[in-house]
Write an enzyme that holds these catalytic residues in place. Structure first.
Site, PDB file in Angstrom:
ATOM      1  N   HIS A  52       0.942  -1.493   0.088  1.00 46.06           N
ATOM      2  CA  HIS A  52      -0.108   0.143  -0.197  1.00 46.06           C
ATOM      3  C   HIS A  52       0.972   1.523   0.091  1.00 46.06           C
ATOM      4  O   HIS A  52       1.825   1.407   0.349  1.00 46.06           O
ATOM      5  CB  HIS A  52      -1.045  -0.655   1.480  1.00 46.06           C
ATOM      6  CG  HIS A  52      -2.063  -0.464   0.886  1.00 46.06           C
ATOM      7  ND1 HIS A  52      -3.324  -1.385   0.075  1.00 46.06           N
ATOM      8  CD2 HIS A  52      -2.463  -2.204   1.647  1.00 46.06           C
ATOM      9  CE1 HIS A  52      -4.104  -1.801   0.712  1.00 46.06           C
ATOM     10  NE2 HIS A  52      -3.831  -2.343   1.040  1.00 46.06           N
ATOM     11  N   GLU A  82      -9.917   2.949  -3.160  1.00 51.49           N
ATOM     12  CA  GLU A  82      -9.615   3.919  -4.093  1.00 51.49           C
ATOM     13  C   GLU A  82      -8.739   5.058  -3.534  1.00 51.49           C
ATOM     14  O   GLU A  82      -8.879   6.215  -4.501  1.00 51.49           O
ATOM     15  CB  GLU A  82     -11.111   3.915  -4.129  1.00 51.49           C
ATOM     16  CG  GLU A  82     -11.476   5.377  -5.135  1.00 51.49           C
ATOM     17  CD  GLU A  82     -12.450   5.435  -5.878  1.00 51.49           C
ATOM     18  OE1 GLU A  82     -13.234   6.023  -6.951  1.00 51.49           O
ATOM     19  OE2 GLU A  82     -13.546   4.910  -5.551  1.00 51.49           O
TER      20      GLU A  82
END
Length: 309
Positions: A38, A109
């Protein structure tokens, strides 16, 4: 039950922080050190900022010697499959064959918006994931001296030399996970060495495992060739005071962690570990959120590991 350490560096960790955890896990006998892939934090300020998963793992490949390394999971939206296959093969070479690739469709998102990464709809993301799995495994499995071609919608490949090659025969083991009832089990059955049921109860994990085993049978694969695993946030304490201290350090409540994670005293943790084993899991990823608390890993090694091996 094989125990692996699983970290979330996007919450704030340097390479040196991750190296300290990986080396401690290796010394204590954990089977693997895995990290999320991430670029944006999920709470807090995220300082000192994210580290790239495969850049980090390349460093760890050289700075560790025995522990297995990988992602849980990389997002198919982040990288093109050809370059990703080259990068992962290179890290596998650097590690002497200790790397595994967790790959998923991507879901966060806001992270994509924050770093300028396109975020298509869920159906397209899964279509892209399926095509990436086909390309990556196809490149790795192509014999040396031959070429690989893939007629895909999103990632067409023409006459690739299919280099570089991983050290591990057949390519780097692939991990696929998720809670979907149809596409995820089918993708795991076709492409994965391991299916992961993350952050769910032992009862729900058993249901997911049954689904992916049926998907294996549907394509003529022996379900016994697919490793089944689970992931749980860890909060172990030698006594209740230690449990509360560690829960507070990660901003969680002990009772909530007992319900949704692997938390409590050693007896409580062992009871849940055994429940996952009864569900069919043979591997468990322990999500460690306080990377400064290396004694947490030592407590697992001392109080839990000898009773689950």
């Amino acid at each position: 039950m094989e125990l692996r350490v699983f970290t979330e560096p996007q919450q704030g960790a340097t390479y040196d922080d991750l190296l300290a955890v990986a080396r401690t896990a290796e010394e204590l006998g954990f089977a693997g050190f895995f990290r999320s892939d991430h670029y944006l934090h999920m709470g807090g300020d995220g300082g000192p900022g994210p580290t790239d998963a495969w850049t980090t793992l390349a460093g760890l490949a050289r700075d560790t010697s025995t522990i297995r390394l990988g992602t849980l999971v990389s997002s198919a939206t982040f990288r093109l499959p050809g370059p990703l296959a080259v990068a992962v093969a290179g890290v596998d070479q650097m590690s002497g064959g200790r790397v595994e690739l967790g790959l998923g469709a991507g879901w966060f998102e806001a992270e994509h918006a924050a770093y300028g990464i396109p975020f298509p709809g869920v159906r397209e993301r899964f279509d892209r994931l399926e095509e990436q799995l086909a390309v990556i495994t196809g490149l790795w499995r192509t014999p040396v001296g031959r070429t690989f071609t893939h007629e895909g919608r999103y990632y067409p490949v023409t006459d690739s030399p299919a280099l570089a090659k991983p050290v591990q025969p057949g390519g780097v083991p692939v991990i696929v996970g998720g809670h979907g009832p149809r596409r995820t089990p089918a993708l795991a059955a076709r492409y994965a060495a391991e299916f992961n049921a993350a952050f769910t109860s032992p009862q729900d994990a058993a249901r997911l495992f049954e689904g992916v085993q049926r998907a294996c049978l549907d394509i003529g694969r022996d379900p016994g060739t697919l490793t089944l695993s689970a992931a749980q946030v860890l909060c172990l304490g030698e006594d209740e005071a230690a449990v509360r201290r560690r829960a507070a350090a990660i901003g969680r409540e002990p009772d909530e962690l007992r319900t949704n994670g692997l938390a409590g005293t050693a007896e409580e943790v062992l009871e849940k570990v055994h429940a996952f084993a009864s569900a069919g899991a043979t591997r468990l990823y322990l999500q460690v959120l306080d990377l400064s608390d290396l004694e947490h890993l030592a407590d697992v090694a001392r109080l839990v590991m000898p009773k689950v091996g």
